[in-house]
Design a protein around this motif. Structure first.
Motif, PDB file in Angstrom:
ATOM      1  N   HIS A   1       0.821  -1.212   0.000  1.00  7.40           N
ATOM      2  CA  HIS A   1       0.000   0.000   0.000  1.00  7.40           C
ATOM      3  C   HIS A   1       0.854   1.261   0.000  1.00  7.40           C
ATOM      4  CE1 HIS A   1      -3.392   2.534   0.528  1.00  7.40           C
ATOM      5  NE2 HIS A   1      -3.049   2.942   1.723  1.00  7.40           N
TER       6      HIS A   1
ATOM      7  N   HIS B   1       1.588   5.293  -2.193  1.00  5.18           N
ATOM      8  CA  HIS B   1       0.999   6.356  -3.015  1.00  5.18           C
ATOM      9  C   HIS B   1       2.069   7.263  -3.600  1.00  5.18           C
ATOM     10  CE1 HIS B   1      -3.028   5.514  -1.603  1.00  5.18           C
ATOM     11  NE2 HIS B   1      -2.642   5.604  -0.361  1.00  5.18           N
TER      12      HIS B   1
ATOM     13  N   LYS C   1      -7.956   0.499  -7.078  1.00  6.80           N
ATOM     14  CA  LYS C   1      -8.078   1.042  -5.729  1.00  6.80           C
ATOM     15  C   LYS C   1      -9.421   1.745  -5.590  1.00  6.80           C
ATOM     16  CE  LYS C   1      -6.625   3.695  -2.066  1.00  6.80           C
ATOM     17  NZ  LYS C   1      -5.947   3.322  -0.835  1.00  6.80           N
TER      18      LYS C   1
ATOM     19  N   HIS D   1      -5.753  -1.239   5.378  1.00  8.23           N
ATOM     20  CA  HIS D   1      -5.725  -0.836   6.806  1.00  8.23           C
ATOM     21  C   HIS D   1      -6.424  -1.857   7.722  1.00  8.23           C
ATOM     22  CE1 HIS D   1      -4.506   2.960   5.126  1.00  8.23           C
ATOM     23  NE2 HIS D   1      -5.715   3.344   4.767  1.00  8.23           N
TER      24      HIS D   1
ATOM     25  N   ASP E   1       1.228   2.541   3.654  1.00  6.41           N
ATOM     26  CA  ASP E   1       0.647   3.828   3.236  1.00  6.41           C
ATOM     27  C   ASP E   1       1.754   4.847   2.923  1.00  6.41           C
ATOM     28  OD1 ASP E   1      -1.597   5.164   2.414  1.00  6.41           O
ATOM     29  OD2 ASP E   1      -2.367   5.585   4.413  1.00  6.41           O
TER      30      ASP E   1
HETATM   31 ZN   LIG Z   1      -3.562   5.065   1.430  1.00  8.09          ZN
END
Ligand SMILES: [Zn+2]
Length: 269
Positions: free
Chosen positions: A8, A10, A93, A152, A203
């Motif tokens: 995960h 970005h 996503k 998450h 993340d």
């Molecule tokens: Zn995220």
């Protein structure tokens, strides 16, 4: 140092900043990341910006691009098809909270149907508000052939229950180490679901020490620290599966080529 897969990550625009593709690339070069799944946060601002971000990362072998679908856009399939002609995208996503929609079966059925038809997996943001994982129950039962990763795994009990009940549901662990220093939800998951279903994620790049993005961050996050915690607190074999092999196996099923060993040797790309 052995390498990991971050399920995960970005790039892109959010929270008054822009994690540019070149900055992402530079940071990853010095990290233990063998592969990282990246969707662009810019999708909350502009589809075009988000697609451009992914195209700018196309030559970075560590990056596995995920397409962030906003189901409000009537033409999302056409946009996705056009990008897939340029990029090997294995999954989509969904972020109901950021795109301000409810997880409602008929609203999301076309997305699941497209994943079924195209062999794509889904990475769905979960939280305890709009994106509560149990709201996906009808969809994951109706589409047992669509792999769904609960990003998450929040809240943990509902996520774990869904992953235990549904062979196609997986758990991703980003932020668990910040909310539970003892990794309790990961330990609970290990007690409850098949061991291949837990996927390590962070993340990234939120609160990682990227130059120019450190304002307002207390203690920066670090791959080495998070990985160390997993190795310290989980049984050794489970930790290694979670950090690498489980994601490798899922990605391979979706056509992403990966080296066999977590040390990354023989990674002939
Ligand atoms: Zn995220």
């Amino acid at each position: 140092m052995s390498r990991i897969i971050d399920f995960h990550g970005h790039c892109g625009i959010q929270h008054n900043t822009n994690y540019r593709p070149d900055e992402i690339r530079r940071f990853l070069a010095g990290s233990p990341v063998a592969r990282i799944l990246i969707s662009s946060l810019s999708a909350t601002v502009s589809r075009e910006y988000a697609e451009r971000d992914l195209l700018e990362l196309r030559d970075e072998s560590r990056v596995v691009p995920l397409y962030w679908v906003n189901p409000y856009l009537a033409e999302w399939r056409e946009h996705l098809d056009a990008l897939r002609r340029q990029l090997p995208i294995p999954g989509l996503k969904l972020h109901p909270t950021a795109n301000i929609y409810e997880i409602e079966t008929e609203f999301l059925r076309p997305v699941f149907a497209h994943c079924r038809a195209e062999g794509l997996f889904l990475a769905v943001h979960t939280d305890t508000h709009r994106s509560s994982p149990e709201r996906l129950t009808e969809l994951v039962l109706d589409f047992p052939d669509v792999d769904v990763v609960l990003i998450h795994m929040d809240n943990p009990v509902n996520s774990i229950f869904l992953a235990k009940r549904c062979p196609n549901v997986y758990l991703e662990t980003s932020w668990v180490e910040r909310k539970w220093a003892n990794l309790a939800p990961v330990k609970l998951a290990l007690d409850s679901v098949a061991p291949h279903k837990i996927l390590f994620g962070t993340d990234f790049p939120y609160e990682f020490p990227l130059p120019g993005h450190l304002d307002g961050i207390g203690r920066a996050r670090s791959y080495d620290e998070i990985i160390h915690l997993y190795r310290e607190l989980l049984p050794a074999a489970a930790a290694e599966r979670i950090l690498y092999a489980n994601a490798r196996d899922l990605l391979r099923r979706h056509g992403v080529a990966l080296p066999s060993e977590s040390d990354g040797q023989g990674d002939g790309e």
